[in-house]
Every structure is written in C-alpha cells, then in structure tokens.
Design a protein around this motif. Sequence first.
Motif, PDB file in Angstrom:
ATOM      1  N   VAL A   1      -0.226   3.618  -5.627  1.00 59.72           N
ATOM      2  CA  VAL A   1      -1.217   4.676  -5.850  1.00 59.72           C
ATOM      3  C   VAL A   1      -1.718   4.633  -7.300  1.00 59.72           C
ATOM      4  O   VAL A   1      -0.920   4.599  -8.246  1.00 59.72           O
TER       5      VAL A   1
ATOM      6  N   ARG B   1      -5.036   3.185  -3.357  1.00 60.54           N
ATOM      7  CA  ARG B   1      -3.802   2.407  -3.481  1.00 60.54           C
ATOM      8  C   ARG B   1      -4.162   0.933  -3.596  1.00 60.54           C
ATOM      9  O   ARG B   1      -4.845   0.387  -2.736  1.00 60.54           O
TER      10      ARG B   1
ATOM     11  N   ASN C   1      -1.257  -2.618  -8.666  1.00 56.56           N
ATOM     12  CA  ASN C   1      -0.943  -1.543  -9.599  1.00 56.56           C
ATOM     13  C   ASN C   1       0.326  -1.911 -10.377  1.00 56.56           C
ATOM     14  O   ASN C   1       1.342  -2.270  -9.789  1.00 56.56           O
TER      15      ASN C   1
ATOM     16  N   HIS D   1       0.821  -1.208   0.000  1.00 60.54           N
ATOM     17  CA  HIS D   1       0.000   0.000   0.000  1.00 60.54           C
ATOM     18  C   HIS D   1       0.857   1.261   0.000  1.00 60.54           C
ATOM     19  O   HIS D   1       0.426   2.316   0.439  1.00 60.54           O
TER      20      HIS D   1
ATOM     21  N   ARG E   1      -6.469   9.406  -2.551  1.00 61.16           N
ATOM     22  CA  ARG E   1      -5.516   8.623  -3.327  1.00 61.16           C
ATOM     23  C   ARG E   1      -5.755   7.143  -3.075  1.00 61.16           C
ATOM     24  O   ARG E   1      -5.377   6.612  -2.023  1.00 61.16           O
TER      25      ARG E   1
END
Length: 305
Positions: A52, A134, A138, A47, A132
Amino acid sequence: MTRTHPHGTSESAPTGTPANAGQQDDTFVQEWRQWHRAHEQALADPHGFLAVTGLHWLTGQPQRFAGVPGQWQTGPDGVVVDLAGGEEITIDGRAVTGRYGFGPIEERGGVTVGIDGGVLEVARRGGHDILRPRHPDNPLRTAFRGTPAYPPSVRWVLSGRYVPFESPRPTTVGAAVEGLQHVYDAPGRVEFAVDGVPLSLTAFNGRSPGSLLVLFTDATSGVTTYAANRSLAVDAPDERGTVTVDFNRATNLPCAYTDFATCPLPPAENRLSVAIEAGEKIPYERLAAGDPAQPSPAPTTGRKS
C-alpha cells in the motif's frame, strides 16, 4: 460480518493449563514456524498491505491523487470515477474508460481494480469511502525481512471457555486512524487464566463459520509488542464451549507496519494487565523509525462528522 451460532458452555472454569502440554516440542515448534512463514508470505503478497502506497479519503468534491488515474468522488450513490482521455482502470479483466460508478460499498467491503503498475482498493471503512493504491515495488514490501516474534512455547497454549452472549452485542471500537470508529458484532467472550489469574476477552466473529477473533493489548504493548493492538484467531468452540487460546499465534495487524491502515483497536475490556510474552513483536520497520506506533490523526477536510 457473519454471526456465529450459540455454543454451549463448560461447567468448569478455565484453568490456564496448556492445551497441548504433552505435544512433542520439535513438532510444536516446526508447526509454528510453518504457520508463521505462511503468515508472513501472505503479508508480503505483491498486492498485500506492505504494497500500500497511500490512503485517500473521498468526499463529495472531485479529487485527483498522485499515481491514481481519474478524478474521484463519493456521495449517496456511491463512489464515482471520471477517467480522462488516455486513462483507464481494469475491472474484472475489462478495461474501463470515461465515467464509472461503483455504487454504494458496504462497510468493510471493497473492490480491487487494476491500475498501471499495481492495483487500487476502493473500499469503505468506518463509514467513509477510501482509495488505497498498492504497488509491488513499494519499498516497505521489497525491504521486508520478516517480523520478530517470541520463541514459541507450549506455556502460551491455553485451554479456555467460550461464553456466548444472549444476542450479539454491537461493539464500537476506535481505529489506528484517530477519529475513526468501527462497529462489530461481539457474539460472546473467551475466558481463560494465566498463572492462575482469571481473564476474559470480548470476541468478534472470525473468518470461518463459528470461529472467533480477539483484539487485545497487554503489559508488553508498547514495550516489546505493537502498542495499539494485536489479534488472535480462535478456532470454533467444541460442543461444550471449550476453546484453545494459543497466544504464540498472536499477530500484528497491518497498522503495525503502515500508516495507511484503518485497523480496529481492542475494546476497553480487552486491555490485559498481564504480560503475554508470546506471538509477534514490534516490526523491525517501526523499531528502525523509533515510532511508538500510536494512532495518528486523520485528515478532516471534507470528512463526515
């Protein structure tokens, strides 16, 4: 940020002599590798900043954002979310539904809440409330292969001097998001020398009591190192104001990796004319994109002036 306590100053000017010139090279290099490995692990936390996936600016008008449950807005009473049927977030391990008010969030503060597949940072930066999300999956995080850096060298471990100001100076700096500003209290400056050239850096308060943080650019910025800024943590001065300035541990801020960061830029006086050929270089991700990593403009719709 917590103010540092005033420290005494040394009578002699900094010489620029490596602070640990007698240290064995093998030990020095091994310690640096361990430190850098831990730094990269923290950056790549499930995280952390590489997770993000967006930067959303809240306004007085309710808004929905892709991948984020609820309808969000902010105002004098702080951030508020309205969660529709079937939507929820998790706060302190408790499922929250319906309408929830976070109250005013202090500057550089924030709250992390759980959302499906990740977490959501609800924060305040530069006088603006932001979201934001997270997510561990990603691609920026899953493809991360470390950060290139100059080989560690005792040449860049310098002895310096901390000179406190009479009182902390509120210092306004720009941000990685164009048009945004940050204000920090600067308790003093760090003086040192490189190859006989006297230099100084305005210092902000560090993470631990008495420690310092400096943001800077130098002649390598935009060439081999990130163009906008690098940061360096400095341990608390001793009773004479002596500090160690180890540029081998100069690191990139999150904005070197992602456009979803609001990192501060160095104050004007921290733009060094010499080449600091030490510390972290431009991340592979920026090099692959051919991105000079200059601050990009922020959305202005609904933003306060």
